[in-house]
Design a protein around this motif. Structure first.
Motif, PDB file in Angstrom:
ATOM      1  N   ASN A 265       0.982  -1.260   0.080  1.00  0.00           N
ATOM      2  CA  ASN A 265       0.000  -0.021   0.160  1.00  0.00           C
ATOM      3  C   ASN A 265       0.871   1.270  -0.123  1.00  0.00           C
ATOM      4  O   ASN A 265       0.529   2.101  -0.727  1.00  0.00           O
ATOM      5  CB  ASN A 265      -0.871   0.027   1.005  1.00  0.00           C
ATOM      6  N   GLU A 266       2.020   1.167   0.719  1.00  0.00           N
ATOM      7  CA  GLU A 266       2.822   2.485   0.681  1.00  0.00           C
ATOM      8  C   GLU A 266       3.404   2.446  -0.486  1.00  0.00           C
ATOM      9  O   GLU A 266       3.707   3.570  -0.906  1.00  0.00           O
ATOM     10  CB  GLU A 266       3.771   2.156   1.755  1.00  0.00           C
ATOM     11  N   ALA A 267       3.860   1.293  -1.136  1.00  0.00           N
ATOM     12  CA  ALA A 267       4.501   1.634  -2.420  1.00  0.00           C
ATOM     13  C   ALA A 267       3.626   2.172  -3.473  1.00  0.00           C
ATOM     14  O   ALA A 267       3.909   3.012  -4.521  1.00  0.00           O
ATOM     15  CB  ALA A 267       4.905   0.392  -2.887  1.00  0.00           C
ATOM     16  N   PHE A 268       2.435   1.536  -3.438  1.00  0.00           N
ATOM     17  CA  PHE A 268       1.369   2.069  -4.170  1.00  0.00           C
ATOM     18  C   PHE A 268       1.056   3.759  -4.338  1.00  0.00           C
ATOM     19  O   PHE A 268       0.805   4.329  -5.283  1.00  0.00           O
ATOM     20  CB  PHE A 268       0.101   1.305  -3.996  1.00  0.00           C
ATOM     21  N   GLU A 269       0.969   3.960  -2.897  1.00  0.00           N
ATOM     22  CA  GLU A 269       0.641   5.636  -2.629  1.00  0.00           C
ATOM     23  C   GLU A 269       1.654   6.426  -3.399  1.00  0.00           C
ATOM     24  O   GLU A 269       1.244   7.435  -3.909  1.00  0.00           O
ATOM     25  CB  GLU A 269       0.595   5.810  -1.229  1.00  0.00           C
ATOM     26  N   ILE A 270       3.106   6.168  -3.532  1.00  0.00           N
ATOM     27  CA  ILE A 270       4.183   7.000  -3.961  1.00  0.00           C
ATOM     28  C   ILE A 270       4.337   6.582  -5.402  1.00  0.00           C
ATOM     29  O   ILE A 270       5.137   7.083  -6.048  1.00  0.00           O
ATOM     30  CB  ILE A 270       5.392   6.789  -3.253  1.00  0.00           C
ATOM     31  N   GLY A 271       3.670   5.604  -6.088  1.00  0.00           N
ATOM     32  CA  GLY A 271       3.803   5.351  -7.362  1.00  0.00           C
ATOM     33  C   GLY A 271       4.929   4.206  -7.590  1.00  0.00           C
ATOM     34  O   GLY A 271       5.044   3.998  -9.057  1.00  0.00           O
ATOM     35  N   LEU A 272       5.433   3.620  -6.619  1.00  0.00           N
ATOM     36  CA  LEU A 272       6.470   2.452  -6.999  1.00  0.00           C
ATOM     37  C   LEU A 272       5.744   1.465  -7.205  1.00  0.00           C
ATOM     38  O   LEU A 272       6.300   0.462  -8.072  1.00  0.00           O
ATOM     39  CB  LEU A 272       7.373   2.381  -5.899  1.00  0.00           C
ATOM     40  N   ALA A 273       4.333   1.068  -6.805  1.00  0.00           N
ATOM     41  CA  ALA A 273       3.738  -0.228  -7.047  1.00  0.00           C
ATOM     42  C   ALA A 273       2.588   0.210  -7.939  1.00  0.00           C
ATOM     43  O   ALA A 273       2.133   1.421  -7.791  1.00  0.00           O
ATOM     44  CB  ALA A 273       3.404  -0.851  -5.639  1.00  0.00           C
ATOM     45  N   ASP A 274       2.204  -0.868  -8.963  1.00  0.00           N
ATOM     46  CA  ASP A 274       1.288  -0.461  -9.771  1.00  0.00           C
ATOM     47  C   ASP A 274      -0.145  -1.317  -9.414  1.00  0.00           C
ATOM     48  O   ASP A 274      -1.120  -1.052  -9.794  1.00  0.00           O
ATOM     49  CB  ASP A 274       1.466  -0.720 -11.024  1.00  0.00           C
ATOM     50  N   HIS A 275      -0.068  -2.232  -8.573  1.00  0.00           N
ATOM     51  CA  HIS A 275      -1.286  -3.415  -8.291  1.00  0.00           C
ATOM     52  C   HIS A 275      -0.827  -4.162  -7.094  1.00  0.00           C
ATOM     53  O   HIS A 275       0.506  -4.470  -6.886  1.00  0.00           O
ATOM     54  CB  HIS A 275      -1.378  -3.935  -9.584  1.00  0.00           C
ATOM     55  N   ILE A 276      -1.879  -4.521  -6.432  1.00  0.00           N
ATOM     56  CA  ILE A 276      -1.560  -5.337  -5.228  1.00  0.00           C
ATOM     57  C   ILE A 276      -2.605  -6.637  -5.608  1.00  0.00           C
ATOM     58  O   ILE A 276      -3.664  -6.631  -5.983  1.00  0.00           O
ATOM     59  CB  ILE A 276      -2.243  -4.804  -3.957  1.00  0.00           C
ATOM     60  N   VAL A 277      -1.918  -7.866  -5.192  1.00  0.00           N
ATOM     61  CA  VAL A 277      -2.382  -9.012  -5.363  1.00  0.00           C
ATOM     62  C   VAL A 277      -2.423  -9.976  -4.185  1.00  0.00           C
ATOM     63  O   VAL A 277      -1.745  -9.788  -3.316  1.00  0.00           O
ATOM     64  CB  VAL A 277      -1.957  -9.823  -6.552  1.00  0.00           C
ATOM     65  N   ASP A 278      -3.445 -10.900  -4.093  1.00  0.00           N
ATOM     66  CA  ASP A 278      -3.541 -11.869  -3.161  1.00  0.00           C
ATOM     67  C   ASP A 278      -2.491 -12.768  -3.226  1.00  0.00           C
ATOM     68  O   ASP A 278      -1.819 -13.038  -4.351  1.00  0.00           O
ATOM     69  CB  ASP A 278      -4.872 -12.523  -2.944  1.00  0.00           C
ATOM     70  N   VAL A 279      -1.822 -13.324  -2.070  1.00  0.00           N
ATOM     71  CA  VAL A 279      -0.712 -14.152  -1.909  1.00  0.00           C
ATOM     72  C   VAL A 279      -1.000 -15.559  -2.754  1.00  0.00           C
ATOM     73  O   VAL A 279       0.032 -16.011  -3.390  1.00  0.00           O
ATOM     74  CB  VAL A 279      -0.370 -14.565  -0.412  1.00  0.00           C
TER      75      VAL A 279
END
Length: 347
Positions: A265-279
């Protein structure tokens, strides 16, 4: 290049090979042609630091020949001997495996890091394997996308200590860094849409690997940390430079200086991550996410990527030339004709 040519930027349009000499027939902005000759190398595993490939851009400035690797400027002068020497030293260091699976049907290739007992830390052996894999992908005509992932519950913990201890001096550090810069810059400039799937921690060099791809997908347990400062070093695989391009110097300096660990979530907020998926379903979800972005023909996807790389790494003038030269072969080409026949534009 011919010393008297007035052209400054060239695109390789045809390759010829005879008597150990590779000849590139090149096209310039004025439509003129010149021939570039270069002796083929015979280094281990056919590593060819100066190898021409179709679509490559060449520039001549101040009588120094530069190479555009898929339109991104790589300055090879004085580096080829270091790369060859580094390869010879690294190939026998450590364990682990980097594997490649290519699916010609979907156009998706999967690179997997497998060194779970060392938290997927890259050994010298794995660095060389990764270099060979990237070289193979660079010429994959049916390719559209790449997923970079790892086995187990850690993405990558950086460099394997067995390898690190064996090359723990400035001279060997330069060799290793130069080799990884070459490999990761080539991956960074592949004409394919690339995604890094981060499950577990990506630390140090592992965090640097995440900056190589176009997109980053983190699982709910994924974390990224540029912790090099705690180890008394800085980024050595090009991650610092790429991080600035991704986030700007302010955010990049914050992450590097604090060694802060980012969750998804933190990476997504600053633009480093583009998507989060389930394990549990991370592999299928990542493949589906990428598939939605590669529905076009391979030659169209590859041309798109080359245009974006040119816009990212070249001057405006050269970026526009690059765009024209990638657009022209597709205009009236097979994919374009099929779309026109189906009247796709107006549906």
């Amino acid at each position: 290049m011919h010393a008297n040519t007035s052209l400054r930027t060239f695109r390789v349009v045809r390759l010829e090979f005879q008597n150990g000499v590779q000849t590139a027939v090149v096209e310039g902005s004025a439509g003129q042609y010149r021939r570039c000759r270069q002796q083929a190398t015979t280094t281990p595993s056919n590593l060819q630091p100066y190898k021409f490939c179709t679509g490559m851009f060449l520039k001549k400035s101040c009588n120094i020949l530069y190479r555009h690797e898929v339109n991104s400027l790589i300055h090879w002068r004085n580096c080829s001997s270091l790369i060859i020497k580094a390869r010879e030293k690294l190939a026998s260091l450590g364990e682990g495996q980097v594997s490649l699976v290519k699916d010609n049907g979907s156009g998706i290739a999967t690179i997997t890091l497998a060194h779970e007992q060392k938290k997927n830390a890259l050994s010298g052996k794995m660095m060389v394997q990764l270099a060979d894999i990237v070289e193979e992908l660079d010429s994959w005509s049916l390719g559209k996308g790449v997923i970079l992932q790892a086995q187990g519950d850690t993405f990558c913990s950086g460099g394997d200590l067995t390898t690190v201890r064996a090359i723990s001096n400035p001279e060997d550090g330069l060799l290793m860094s130069t080799f990884m810069h070459k490999t990761l810059t080539q991956l960074y400039c592949l004409p394919l849409i690339t995604v890094c799937l981060v499950h577990g921690k990506a630390l140090g060099g592992g965090a640097e690997l995440t900056t190589v791809t176009d997109y980053r997908i983190l699982t709910t347990e994924g974390k990224i940390g540029f912790v090099q400062g705690r180890m008394g070093v800085v980024t050595g695989w090009g991650g610092g430079t790429r991080l600035v391009k991704l986030l700007g110097s302010r955010f990049a300096l914050e992450l590097l200086s604090t060694c802060r660990m980012l969750n998804g979530n933190e990476a997504f907020e600053i633009g480093l991550a583009d998507h989060i998926v389930d394990v549990v379903n991370r592999h299928d979800e990542t493949k589906n996410w990428l598939t939605a972005r590669i529905s076009h023909e391979p030659e169209v996807i590859q041309a798109m990527k080359k245009i974006l790389i040119g816009a990212r790494d070249l001057s405006l003038e050269d970026g526009l030339l690059n765009e024209r030269l990638n657009f022209a072969p597709l205009w009236g080409g097979p994919a374009n004709i099929r779309a026109l026949d189906k009247n796709i534009k107006h549906k």
